[in-house]
Write an enzyme that holds these catalytic residues in place. Structure first.
Site, PDB file in Angstrom:
ATOM      1  N   ASN A  33      -0.034  -5.695   9.755  1.00 29.99           N
ATOM      2  CA  ASN A  33       0.095  -7.150   9.883  1.00 29.99           C
ATOM      3  C   ASN A  33       1.022  -7.636   8.771  1.00 29.99           C
ATOM      4  OD1 ASN A  33      -1.706  -7.334  12.055  1.00 29.99           O
ATOM      5  ND2 ASN A  33      -3.477  -7.397  10.673  1.00 29.99           N
ATOM      6  N   GLY A  92      -1.784 -12.606  10.835  1.00 30.14           N
ATOM      7  CA  GLY A  92      -3.141 -12.231  10.444  1.00 30.14           C
ATOM      8  C   GLY A  92      -3.236 -11.495   9.127  1.00 30.14           C
ATOM      9  N   GLN A  93      -2.138 -11.369   8.390  1.00 27.62           N
ATOM     10  CA  GLN A  93      -2.231 -10.687   7.086  1.00 27.62           C
ATOM     11  C   GLN A  93      -2.991 -11.571   6.108  1.00 27.62           C
ATOM     12  OE1 GLN A  93       1.477  -9.463   5.253  1.00 27.62           O
ATOM     13  NE2 GLN A  93       0.434  -8.291   3.663  1.00 27.62           N
ATOM     14  N   ASP A 128     -12.386   0.149   6.532  1.00 26.37           N
ATOM     15  CA  ASP A 128     -12.350  -1.316   6.508  1.00 26.37           C
ATOM     16  C   ASP A 128     -13.780  -1.856   6.449  1.00 26.37           C
ATOM     17  OD1 ASP A 128      -9.992  -3.547   7.520  1.00 26.37           O
ATOM     18  OD2 ASP A 128     -12.101  -4.168   7.577  1.00 26.37           O
ATOM     19  N   ILE A 129     -13.973  -2.891   5.651  1.00 27.10           N
ATOM     20  CA  ILE A 129     -15.314  -3.462   5.454  1.00 27.10           C
ATOM     21  C   ILE A 129     -15.795  -4.195   6.709  1.00 27.10           C
ATOM     22  CG2 ILE A 129     -14.664  -5.737   4.538  1.00 27.10           C
ATOM     23  CD1 ILE A 129     -16.622  -5.168   2.204  1.00 27.10           C
ATOM     24  N   HIS A 176      -0.709  -2.512   3.580  1.00 26.21           N
ATOM     25  CA  HIS A 176      -1.771  -1.647   4.116  1.00 26.21           C
ATOM     26  C   HIS A 176      -1.529  -1.399   5.585  1.00 26.21           C
ATOM     27  CE1 HIS A 176      -3.134  -5.848   4.343  1.00 26.21           C
ATOM     28  NE2 HIS A 176      -3.757  -5.527   5.469  1.00 26.21           N
ATOM     29  N   HIS A 195      -3.435  -0.443   9.019  1.00 32.07           N
ATOM     30  CA  HIS A 195      -4.723  -0.300   9.710  1.00 32.07           C
ATOM     31  C   HIS A 195      -4.590   0.907  10.648  1.00 32.07           C
ATOM     32  CE1 HIS A 195      -6.312  -4.521   9.005  1.00 32.07           C
ATOM     33  NE2 HIS A 195      -5.022  -4.732   8.806  1.00 32.07           N
TER      34      HIS A 195
HETATM   35  P1  AMP Z   1      -5.088  -7.934   6.978  1.00 33.25           P
HETATM   36  O1  AMP Z   1      -5.859  -9.073   7.619  1.00 33.25           O
HETATM   37  O2  AMP Z   1      -4.135  -7.234   7.887  1.00 33.25           O
HETATM   38  O3  AMP Z   1      -4.442  -8.382   5.691  1.00 33.25           O
HETATM   39  O4  AMP Z   1      -6.169  -6.828   6.635  1.00 33.25           O
HETATM   40  C1  AMP Z   1      -7.023  -6.911   5.532  1.00 33.25           C
HETATM   41  C2  AMP Z   1      -8.215  -6.057   5.869  1.00 33.25           C
HETATM   42  O5  AMP Z   1      -8.915  -5.783   4.664  1.00 33.25           O
HETATM   43  C3  AMP Z   1      -9.221  -6.731   6.812  1.00 33.25           C
HETATM   44  O6  AMP Z   1      -9.359  -5.951   7.994  1.00 33.25           O
HETATM   45  C4  AMP Z   1     -10.502  -6.777   5.989  1.00 33.25           C
HETATM   46  O7  AMP Z   1     -11.663  -6.548   6.772  1.00 33.25           O
HETATM   47  C5  AMP Z   1     -10.274  -5.678   4.975  1.00 33.25           C
HETATM   48  N1  AMP Z   1     -10.983  -5.807   3.717  1.00 33.25           N
HETATM   49  C6  AMP Z   1     -11.102  -6.922   2.949  1.00 33.25           C
HETATM   50  N2  AMP Z   1     -11.808  -6.654   1.844  1.00 33.25           N
HETATM   51  C7  AMP Z   1     -12.138  -5.332   1.903  1.00 33.25           C
HETATM   52  C8  AMP Z   1     -12.876  -4.452   1.054  1.00 33.25           C
HETATM   53  N3  AMP Z   1     -13.408  -4.872  -0.111  1.00 33.25           N
HETATM   54  N4  AMP Z   1     -13.043  -3.168   1.445  1.00 33.25           N
HETATM   55  C9  AMP Z   1     -12.522  -2.740   2.616  1.00 33.25           C
HETATM   56  N5  AMP Z   1     -11.806  -3.518   3.451  1.00 33.25           N
HETATM   57  C10 AMP Z   1     -11.623  -4.801   3.109  1.00 33.25           C
END
Ligand code: AMP
Ligand code: ZN
Length: 119
Positions: free
Chosen positions: A92, A98-99, A35-36, A105, A107
């Site tokens: 999520n 929080g999605q 995760d970024i 995906h 986590h």
């Molecule tokens: P959610 O909020 O459950 O939809 O999770 C989306 C996740 O994607 C968040 O934890 C972000 O930090 C992560 N995210 C968004 N853009 C990227 C990216 N380019 N590379 C890796 N993780 C990302």
């Protein structure tokens, strides 16, 4: 067609290698990457290569791929050495939970103590 890549989807682009990510594991059906914005020492996202907006929709359409995500999660835990200390798998689902990315995906979180219930 259901599951087809979506042109405007960030995680479809990561799955296709069009957007860079720190990939930790890839199978025929899944990609796992860091995760970024990590929320724990281990914070890996496992995505299916097919596009569905959330976990339940994927499970209904392609249950084997949903199972592949769970198996990949355990392998990530082994790779990052958090299997013994424990880890959390979070899907999520919906913006109220929080999605923010509407491509299924999981986590995978671990490497620190995890509170229950989550915030
Ligand atoms: P959610 O909020 O459950 O939809 O999770 C989306 C996740 O994607 C968040 O934890 C972000 O930090 C992560 N995210 C968004 N853009 C990227 C990216 N380019 N590379 C890796 N993780 C990302
Ligand atoms: Zn997608």
């Amino acid at each position: 067609m259901a599951g087809e890549p979506q042109a405007d989807c960030l995680f479809c682009k990561i799955a296709a290698g069009k957007v860079p990510a720190t990939i930790v594991r890839e199978t025929d059906t899944t990609v796992a990457f860091r995760d970024i914005n990590p929320q724990a020492p281990t914070h890996v996202l496992v995505i299916p290569k097919v596009h569905y907006p959330d976990a339940a929709t994927l499970a209904a359409a392609e249950p084997q791929v949903a199972a592949d995500i769970l198996r990949a999660a355990e392998e990530i835990a082994e790779l990052d050495d958090i299997k013994e200390t424990g880890f959390r798998i979070v899907f999520n689902t919906g913006s109220g939970a929080g999605q923010t990315v509407f491509h299924t995906h999981a986590h995978i979180l671990g490497g620190r103590s995890l509170q229950w219930p989550p915030g």
